[in-house]
Design a protein around this motif. Structure first.
Motif, mmCIF file in Angstrom:
data_model
loop_
_atom_site.group_PDB
_atom_site.id
_atom_site.type_symbol
_atom_site.label_atom_id
_atom_site.label_comp_id
_atom_site.label_asym_id
_atom_site.label_seq_id
_atom_site.Cartn_x
_atom_site.Cartn_y
_atom_site.Cartn_z
ATOM 1 N N LEU A 126 -4.065 0.871 -2.667
ATOM 2 C CA LEU A 126 -4.537 -0.113 -3.150
ATOM 3 C C LEU A 126 -6.221 -0.297 -2.000
ATOM 4 C CD1 LEU A 126 -2.374 -3.578 -1.621
ATOM 5 C CD2 LEU A 126 -4.889 -3.790 -2.469
ATOM 6 N N ASP A 127 -6.662 -0.700 -3.146
ATOM 7 C CA ASP A 127 -8.340 -1.233 -2.359
ATOM 8 C C ASP A 127 -9.014 -2.246 -2.166
ATOM 9 O OD1 ASP A 127 -11.247 0.243 -1.025
ATOM 10 O OD2 ASP A 127 -11.971 -0.447 -3.247
ATOM 11 N N THR A 136 -7.597 -4.117 1.313
ATOM 12 C CA THR A 136 -6.276 -4.645 1.481
ATOM 13 C C THR A 136 -6.495 -5.857 2.075
ATOM 14 O OG1 THR A 136 -5.414 -2.397 1.526
ATOM 15 C CG2 THR A 136 -4.781 -3.280 3.243
ATOM 16 N N ASP A 165 -6.534 6.185 -4.030
ATOM 17 C CA ASP A 165 -6.101 4.975 -3.138
ATOM 18 C C ASP A 165 -5.358 3.786 -3.318
ATOM 19 O OD1 ASP A 165 -6.722 2.649 -1.308
ATOM 20 O OD2 ASP A 165 -9.110 2.765 -1.040
ATOM 21 N N GLU A 182 -4.982 7.923 0.924
ATOM 22 C CA GLU A 182 -5.430 6.711 2.331
ATOM 23 C C GLU A 182 -4.395 6.963 3.047
ATOM 24 O OE1 GLU A 182 -6.944 2.973 1.754
ATOM 25 O OE2 GLU A 182 -7.172 3.202 4.007
ATOM 26 N N GLU A 183 -3.080 6.693 2.584
ATOM 27 C CA GLU A 183 -2.197 6.756 3.663
ATOM 28 C C GLU A 183 -1.164 8.026 3.965
ATOM 29 O OE1 GLU A 183 -2.539 3.865 4.698
ATOM 30 O OE2 GLU A 183 -3.413 2.774 3.183
ATOM 31 N N ASP A 223 1.302 -1.413 -0.060
ATOM 32 C CA ASP A 223 -0.020 -0.366 -0.034
ATOM 33 C C ASP A 223 0.989 0.912 -0.050
ATOM 34 O OD1 ASP A 223 -3.952 -1.084 1.228
ATOM 35 O OD2 ASP A 223 -1.414 -2.195 1.805
HETATM 36 CA CA CA Z 1 -6.659 1.130 0.581
#
Ligand code: CA
Ligand code: IPD
Ligand code: CA
Length: 267
Positions: free
Chosen positions: A89-90, A92, A87, A71-72, A48
């Motif tokens: 990595l949607d 996770t 996002d 997101e992160e 991610d």
């Molecule tokens: Ca994500």
């Protein structure tokens, strides 16, 4: 500098390659993912973070001054008129368990209006894209919502919040009610793909009671451009913001899901 749809597609495909090459289809064998807990059941992996770092670096290099809500890394889009929703990595939890259902999601907004979107599923090499007013595509071919108008014959998808163990708005009652009123309610674990599968007619409708802008920005534009009605789960206009609710479906099924789901939910 304004991005083009092909800029978004290139970014999503390149980040998708980072995600695909980090995927472990047999967890526990080979390279070990680094997995951290953001909450009881809310995970983040090193992949991610790598995917997000790549996307933010590229966007900052090619489009300096644009806002980014990722997101992160959080929301760095204070007041900018050009905003990217990322996002990296949607899906996770699927990814961390070796389940090949996840995507990279990138949405681009100008003056509060979503303009461009790309959602890339690197395991199936499916890239869903949309430009406002130009329709939605999958790998360059037009897609459209289903024509299903009978809820009992429809296939739906939903999701549950990460605080499902403590949140009374856990969506279980809606899930049960719609399981009894449709051909089934799936839980894929990737809201971005849920919306793209509504856009491509695979699912007839999707709802979730608590979702974040980076999960759904790209999918909202793709779904709308494919003919879906996308609102809050109360049926009111969607307000992009933290912990928003969403209901996306072909217009006939939208009305029928709306009649079944709770009215006392957050927007
Ligand atoms: Ca994500
Ligand atoms: C999650 C997925 C899931 C949805 C959650 C999201 P993540 O995103 O989209 O389907 O139900 O609400 O947070 O954490 O895998 O990027
Ligand atoms: Ca997500």
């Amino acid at each position: 500098m304004t991005p083009s749809l092909s800029d978004l597609e290139t970014l999503a495909r390149s980040a998708g390659e980072i995600v695909r090459s980090g995927f472990e289809p047999r967890p526990g064998y080979g390279r070990r993912l680094t997995i951290e807990h953001k909450g009881d059941i809310d995970l983040v992996t090193d992949i991610d973070r790598q995917s997000e770092r790549y996307l933010i670096t590229e966007i900052n290099r090619r489009f300096p001054g644009h806002g980014i809500y990722a997101e992160e890394s959080g929301n760095n889009s204070n007041g900018q008129s050009s905003v990217w929703y990322i996002d990296p990595l949607d899906g996770t939890i699927n990814f961390a368990h070796g389940v090949p259902i996840f995507a990279v999601s990138i949405g681009y907004e100008e003056d509060g209006e979503l303009q461009l979107a790309a959602v890339y599923d690197p395991m199936r090499d499916e890239c869903f894209t949309a430009q406002k007013g130009q329709g939605a595509l999958m790998n360059g071919e037009p897609i459209h919502v289903s024509k299903q108008d009978v809820l009992l014959n429809s296939l739906l998808v939903t999701g549950f919040p990460y605080d499902v163990r403590t949140n009374p708005d856990n969506n279980f009652d809606n899930h049960a009610r719609l399981m009894m009123s449709s051909q089934g309610v799936r839980r894929l674990g990737s809201a971005a793909l849920d919306l793209c599968y509504v856009a491509s007619g695979r699912f007839d409708g999707f709802w979730e009671l608590q979702i974040e802008p980076y999960d759904v920005a790209a999918g909202i534009l793709i779904a709308r451009e494919s003919g879906a009605l996308v609102t809050a789960s109360t049926g009111k206009p969607l307000q992009m913001g933290k912990a928003m609710s969403i209901l996306a479906a072909n217009p006939q099924i939208h009305a029928q899901i709306l009649a079944k789901i709770n009215q006392n939910i957050k927007e």
